[in-house]
Motif scaffolding. Structure first.
Motif, PDB file in Angstrom:
ATOM      1  N   PRO A 107       0.825  -1.208   0.000  1.00 17.43           N
ATOM      2  CA  PRO A 107       0.000   0.000   0.000  1.00 17.43           C
ATOM      3  C   PRO A 107       0.864   1.266   0.000  1.00 17.43           C
ATOM      4  O   PRO A 107       1.784   1.405   0.802  1.00 17.43           O
ATOM      5  CB  PRO A 107      -0.790  -0.122   1.315  1.00 17.43           C
ATOM      6  CG  PRO A 107      -0.797  -1.589   1.621  1.00 17.43           C
ATOM      7  CD  PRO A 107       0.518  -2.107   1.109  1.00 17.43           C
ATOM      8  N   GLY A 108       0.603   2.149  -0.954  1.00 12.73           N
ATOM      9  CA  GLY A 108       1.377   3.380  -1.082  1.00 12.73           C
ATOM     10  C   GLY A 108       2.664   3.220  -1.862  1.00 12.73           C
ATOM     11  O   GLY A 108       3.326   4.208  -2.179  1.00 12.73           O
ATOM     12  N   HIS A 109       3.030   1.986  -2.159  1.00 10.34           N
ATOM     13  CA  HIS A 109       4.279   1.714  -2.885  1.00 10.34           C
ATOM     14  C   HIS A 109       4.027   0.621  -3.932  1.00 10.34           C
ATOM     15  O   HIS A 109       4.584  -0.476  -3.858  1.00 10.34           O
ATOM     16  CB  HIS A 109       5.394   1.305  -1.921  1.00 10.34           C
ATOM     17  CG  HIS A 109       5.672   2.333  -0.877  1.00 10.34           C
ATOM     18  ND1 HIS A 109       6.294   3.531  -1.167  1.00 10.34           N
ATOM     19  CD2 HIS A 109       5.381   2.372   0.433  1.00 10.34           C
ATOM     20  CE1 HIS A 109       6.388   4.248  -0.061  1.00 10.34           C
ATOM     21  NE2 HIS A 109       5.832   3.571   0.921  1.00 10.34           N
ATOM     22  N   ALA A 110       3.192   0.958  -4.892  1.00  7.59           N
ATOM     23  CA  ALA A 110       2.792  -0.003  -5.911  1.00  7.59           C
ATOM     24  C   ALA A 110       3.901  -0.248  -6.926  1.00  7.59           C
ATOM     25  O   ALA A 110       4.699   0.639  -7.223  1.00  7.59           O
ATOM     26  CB  ALA A 110       1.549   0.495  -6.643  1.00  7.59           C
ATOM     27  N   VAL A 111       3.916  -1.470  -7.455  1.00  3.14           N
ATOM     28  CA  VAL A 111       4.733  -1.799  -8.620  1.00  3.14           C
ATOM     29  C   VAL A 111       3.810  -1.620  -9.817  1.00  3.14           C
ATOM     30  O   VAL A 111       2.711  -2.169  -9.850  1.00  3.14           O
ATOM     31  CB  VAL A 111       5.263  -3.249  -8.554  1.00  3.14           C
ATOM     32  CG1 VAL A 111       5.969  -3.619  -9.856  1.00  3.14           C
ATOM     33  CG2 VAL A 111       6.181  -3.427  -7.361  1.00  3.14           C
ATOM     34  N   GLU A 112       4.240  -0.787 -10.769  1.00  2.00           N
ATOM     35  CA  GLU A 112       3.426  -0.500 -11.948  1.00  2.00           C
ATOM     36  C   GLU A 112       4.183  -0.886 -13.204  1.00  2.00           C
ATOM     37  O   GLU A 112       5.368  -0.606 -13.322  1.00  2.00           O
ATOM     38  CB  GLU A 112       3.099   0.995 -12.028  1.00  2.00           C
ATOM     39  CG  GLU A 112       2.253   1.510 -10.899  1.00  2.00           C
ATOM     40  CD  GLU A 112       1.939   2.995 -11.041  1.00  2.00           C
ATOM     41  OE1 GLU A 112       2.192   3.576 -12.129  1.00  2.00           O
ATOM     42  OE2 GLU A 112       1.458   3.560 -10.060  1.00  2.00           O
ATOM     43  N   MET A 113       3.451  -1.482 -14.121  1.00  2.00           N
ATOM     44  CA  MET A 113       4.040  -1.829 -15.409  1.00  2.00           C
ATOM     45  C   MET A 113       3.546  -0.842 -16.454  1.00  2.00           C
ATOM     46  O   MET A 113       2.357  -0.562 -16.551  1.00  2.00           O
ATOM     47  CB  MET A 113       3.647  -3.248 -15.797  1.00  2.00           C
ATOM     48  CG  MET A 113       4.231  -4.309 -14.889  1.00  2.00           C
ATOM     49  SD  MET A 113       6.041  -4.297 -14.810  1.00  2.00           S
ATOM     50  CE  MET A 113       6.465  -4.643 -16.502  1.00  2.00           C
TER      51      MET A 113
END
Length: 181
Positions: A121-127
């Motif tokens: 939460p608050g530190h997402a991994v995004e592609m």
């Protein structure tokens, strides 16, 4: 962004002094500060995470970490911010690089600034990007991202498991992150 400052050497020296006062331990609370815009400085963060001033690499890691601690993003623009001033800088891609990850029950990343961040939460991994050219990012704080470097992404891909849609995914801190764009 606005115009160049008249005296970049003086402005950088003042910015350094203010930043030292504002960020004694870790990132400063730049989200609470809204000082007047003072112009742009010729500082650039390149796509490989290196910082340049007037076209020359900033060779002092402690100075780069200090500047990183007062970095703020507003929309698509980046600023170095103290309680008294805000100066614009350029960022080619993401301001940070995730250079390593400890993969266990949670995934803990280490950035090129020495920060450790648990994906969750608050530190997402995004592609981003495409299936042929994926661009993985980690949300660090307040709209600032770290590009996950290639070796770390390969390690994440090896640890990934298929989710309910059959996509390669990682779990960390109770969340699931797809590793496919």
């Amino acid at each position: 962004m606005g115009g160049k400052t008249d005296n970049p050497v003086k402005d950088v020296a003042g910015l350094v002094a203010s930043a030292r006062l504002a960020s004694k331990t870790g990132p400063a609370p730049v989200h609470l500060w809204n000082p007047p815009f003072c112009g742009d400085l010729d500082i650039e963060i390149r796509a490989d995470g290196s910082w340049f001033y007037l076209g020359t690499p900033i060779g002092r890691p402690e100075l780069v970490r200090l500047f990183a601690s007062i970095l703020k993003r507003e929309g698509d623009s980046y600023y170095l911010v103290t309680p008294a001033e805000k100066v614009g800088i350029r960022v080619q891609d993401a301001p940070f690089i995730a250079v390593d990850a400890e993969i266990g029950q949670d995934v803990t990343f280490t950035t090129n600034m020495g920060e450790t961040i648990v994906a969750g939460p608050g530190h997402a991994v995004e592609m981003r990007g495409t299936a042929d050219a994926p661009r993985p990012y980690l949300h660090v704080r307040s709209g600032l991202y770290a590009l996950i470097d290639r070796k770390t992404f390969y390690r994440l891909a090896l640890a990934a498991e298929p989710d309910q849609n059959g996509q390669a995914s990682l779990k960390s801190a109770g969340m699931t992150f797809s590793l496919e764009p």
